[in-house]
Write a protein that holds these residues in place. Structure first.
Motif, PDB file in Angstrom:
ATOM      1  N   PHE A 223       0.807  -1.222   0.000  1.00 24.05           N
ATOM      2  CA  PHE A 223       0.000   0.000   0.000  1.00 24.05           C
ATOM      3  C   PHE A 223       0.846   1.282   0.000  1.00 24.05           C
ATOM      4  O   PHE A 223       0.581   2.206  -0.783  1.00 24.05           O
ATOM      5  N   ALA A 224       1.847   1.345   0.858  1.00 21.88           N
ATOM      6  CA  ALA A 224       2.634   2.577   0.961  1.00 21.88           C
ATOM      7  C   ALA A 224       3.641   2.710  -0.171  1.00 21.88           C
ATOM      8  O   ALA A 224       3.905   3.817  -0.639  1.00 21.88           O
ATOM      9  N   LEU A 225       4.198   1.577  -0.612  1.00 19.82           N
ATOM     10  CA  LEU A 225       5.237   1.640  -1.640  1.00 19.82           C
ATOM     11  C   LEU A 225       4.680   1.458  -3.047  1.00 19.82           C
ATOM     12  O   LEU A 225       4.776   2.356  -3.882  1.00 19.82           O
ATOM     13  N   SER A 226       4.134   0.272  -3.317  1.00 20.66           N
ATOM     14  CA  SER A 226       3.726  -0.029  -4.687  1.00 20.66           C
ATOM     15  C   SER A 226       2.538   0.807  -5.148  1.00 20.66           C
ATOM     16  O   SER A 226       2.397   1.079  -6.343  1.00 20.66           O
ATOM     17  N   ILE A 227       1.677   1.214  -4.221  1.00 21.44           N
ATOM     18  CA  ILE A 227       0.549   2.072  -4.596  1.00 21.44           C
ATOM     19  C   ILE A 227       0.888   3.537  -4.351  1.00 21.44           C
ATOM     20  O   ILE A 227       0.808   4.374  -5.251  1.00 21.44           O
ATOM     21  N   GLY A 228       1.315   3.862  -3.130  1.00 26.52           N
ATOM     22  CA  GLY A 228       1.549   5.253  -2.755  1.00 26.52           C
ATOM     23  C   GLY A 228       2.756   5.889  -3.407  1.00 26.52           C
ATOM     24  O   GLY A 228       2.631   6.873  -4.150  1.00 26.52           O
ATOM     25  N   SER A 229       3.939   5.329  -3.174  1.00 28.59           N
ATOM     26  CA  SER A 229       5.149   5.991  -3.665  1.00 28.59           C
ATOM     27  C   SER A 229       5.298   5.909  -5.176  1.00 28.59           C
ATOM     28  O   SER A 229       5.784   6.847  -5.812  1.00 28.59           O
ATOM     29  N   ILE A 230       4.860   4.798  -5.783  1.00 30.26           N
ATOM     30  CA  ILE A 230       4.959   4.689  -7.240  1.00 30.26           C
ATOM     31  C   ILE A 230       4.003   5.672  -7.916  1.00 30.26           C
ATOM     32  O   ILE A 230       4.352   6.343  -8.887  1.00 30.26           O
ATOM     33  N   GLY A 231       2.789   5.790  -7.388  1.00 37.12           N
ATOM     34  CA  GLY A 231       1.865   6.774  -7.924  1.00 37.12           C
ATOM     35  C   GLY A 231       2.418   8.173  -7.795  1.00 37.12           C
ATOM     36  O   GLY A 231       2.310   9.006  -8.718  1.00 37.12           O
ATOM     37  N   LEU A 232       3.051   8.466  -6.651  1.00 34.32           N
ATOM     38  CA  LEU A 232       3.648   9.781  -6.431  1.00 34.32           C
ATOM     39  C   LEU A 232       4.837  10.004  -7.349  1.00 34.32           C
ATOM     40  O   LEU A 232       5.041  11.115  -7.878  1.00 34.32           O
ATOM     41  N   LEU A 233       5.639   8.966  -7.564  1.00 39.03           N
ATOM     42  CA  LEU A 233       6.781   9.075  -8.474  1.00 39.03           C
ATOM     43  C   LEU A 233       6.319   9.451  -9.875  1.00 39.03           C
ATOM     44  O   LEU A 233       6.870  10.363 -10.505  1.00 39.03           O
ATOM     45  N   TYR A 234       5.285   8.767 -10.359  1.00 41.67           N
ATOM     46  CA  TYR A 234       4.814   9.054 -11.707  1.00 41.67           C
ATOM     47  C   TYR A 234       4.174  10.441 -11.788  1.00 41.67           C
ATOM     48  O   TYR A 234       4.244  11.105 -12.824  1.00 41.67           O
ATOM     49  N   TRP A 235       3.545  10.889 -10.691  1.00 39.15           N
ATOM     50  CA  TRP A 235       3.014  12.256 -10.659  1.00 39.15           C
ATOM     51  C   TRP A 235       4.163  13.258 -10.761  1.00 39.15           C
ATOM     52  O   TRP A 235       4.080  14.239 -11.505  1.00 39.15           O
ATOM     53  N   LEU A 236       5.247  13.005 -10.040  1.00 39.20           N
ATOM     54  CA  LEU A 236       6.405  13.890 -10.094  1.00 39.20           C
ATOM     55  C   LEU A 236       7.037  13.883 -11.482  1.00 39.20           C
ATOM     56  O   LEU A 236       7.478  14.921 -11.982  1.00 39.20           O
TER      57      LEU A 236
END
Length: 290
Positions: A223-236
Motif C-alpha cells: 500500500f505505501a510503496l507499490s501504490i503510494g510511492s509509485i503513484g507519487l513518483l509518476y506524478w512527479l
C-alpha cells in the motif's frame, strides 16, 4: 482553497516521496528473513494487482491501446522488475538496508546524461555542480564499506537496480506520460507479477514463512510503496523535469541509513552524516531552474 491545497501538496510531494521510497529498503529487510527475494516480490506484486484492479473497477480509467499496454509493460519491468529485484537480492546477499539504497542513489548522474540526449532537457552548469556534490555525498556515505565476497554480488545487484530505475523513469516519461496512471500501473503490475513469478519458479524454492512480521511488512510494501510511492513518483515525473525528479534519489540513501540506524543499529558516523548533508544540498542545487 483548492489552489492553496494543490500548491501545498506540490511542495510536500518530494519530501513524502523520499520518506516512502526509503521505507521500501527497510520493509525489504524485514520480509527477506521469511522468503527468498523473487518469491517475496511475486507475492507482493500479486497483492498489488488485486488492489489496483479494485481501484480500476471503481474509477473506470481510460485504458491504453496496444502500444500503450506494451510501453507500460516495459516501463513496469524496468521500474519494478529489475530495480526491486536487484534491491531485494542485494539485501539477501548481506548488503545492509541502509546501504542497499546507495548505488541506485547514483541515478541522477545517469539520468542527467541520458536526459540531455533522449528527452532534450537542458542541464545547467549549476545543476551539474549539484549532481557532482551529490555523488560526493554518496561516496562519503560509502566509506569503509566491504566490497568483496558475498557483498560483491549484492553490489552487482544494486548496479542492476541503478541502471533499471534510470532507464525506467526516462522510459515512463517519454512513452507513458499520457496514460492514465491507474490503468498504466495495473498493466505494469500484471507484467511484473508474471516476471517475478517466472523468476521465483526457475531459481528459488518458494518457501515462505507467514510470520506476523512478514505479513505486516508485505502490507506496508503493497500500500505505501507499490501504490503510494509509485503513484507519487509518476506524478512527479509528469510535473517535473527528469533530472529534478532523479535528484530526489540522492536523499534516499541518507534517509534510509538513518532509519536503518534507528531500527537495526547499522553504523552511522560523522563522515556518513556529512555525506547526507551533501546529498541534501545537491537536491536543492539540482532542482534550481536558473
Amino acid at each position: 482553497m483548492n489552489k492553496s491545497f494543490e500548491e501545498t501538496a506540490a511542495r510536500l510531494a518530494p519530501a513524502i516521496f523520499v520518506v516512502l521510497w526509503s521505507t521500501g529498503f527497510i520493509g525489504t529487510k524485514y520480509v527477506i528473513n521469511n522468503a527468498e527475494p523473487l518469491t517475496y516480490l511475486a507475492i507482493r506484486m500479486a497483492f498489488v494487482v488485486v488492489v489496483m484492479a479494485v481501484i480500476a473497477a471503481v474509477v473506470r480509467p481510460k485504458w491504453p491501446d496496444r502500444t500503450g499496454v506494451f510501453h507500460s509493460a516495459i516501463a513496469g519491468i524496468l521500474v519494478h522488475g529489475f530495480y526491486l529485484g536487484g534491491t531485494a537480492i542485494a539485501i539477501a546477499h548481506s548488503i545492509p538496508a541502509g546501504l542497499s539504497a546507495l548505488i541506485p542513489g547514483l541515478q541522477p548522474i545517469l539520468t542527467s546524461t541520458i536526459a540531455n540526449r533522449w528527452l532534450g532537457e537542458r542541464v545547467t552548469p549549476l545543476q551539474w555542480g549539484g549532481l557532482v556534490l551529490g555523488l560526493a555525498g554518496v561516496v562519503l556515505i560509502l566509506h569503509n564499506r566491504p566490497m568483496t565476497g558475498d557483498a560483491g554480488w549484492g553490489w552487482l545487484a544494486s548496479g542492476v537496480s541503478l541502471i533499471s530505475i534510470t532507464l525506467g523513469t526516462l522510459y515512463q516519461r517519454r512513452y507513458c506520460n499520457q496514460i492514465d496512471w491507474r490503468a498504466g500501473n495495473l498493466v505494469q503490475y500484471v507484467a511484473v507479477t508474471i516476471f517475478f513469478g517466472i523468476g521465483a519458479w526457475l531459481f528459488e524454492t518458494n518457501i515462505v514463512h507467514w510470520t506476523r512480521e512478514f505479513v505486516l511488512a508485505i502490507a506496508w510494501l503493497v500500500f505505501a510503496l507499490s501504490i503510494g510511492s509509485i503513484g507519487l513518483l509518476y506524478w512527479l515525473i509528469r510535473h517535473h523535469a527528469a533530472t529534478s525528479v532523479a535528484s530526489l534519489f540522492y536523499l534516499v540513501p541518507a534517509v534510509t541509513a538513518l532509519m536503518a540506524y534507528v531500527l537495526f543499529g547499522e553504523r552511522l558516523d560523522y563522515v556518513a552524516m556529512a555525506g547526507m548533508a551533501a546529498c541534501a544540498a545537491a537536491v536543492l542545487v539540482v532542482n534550481r531552474r536558473s
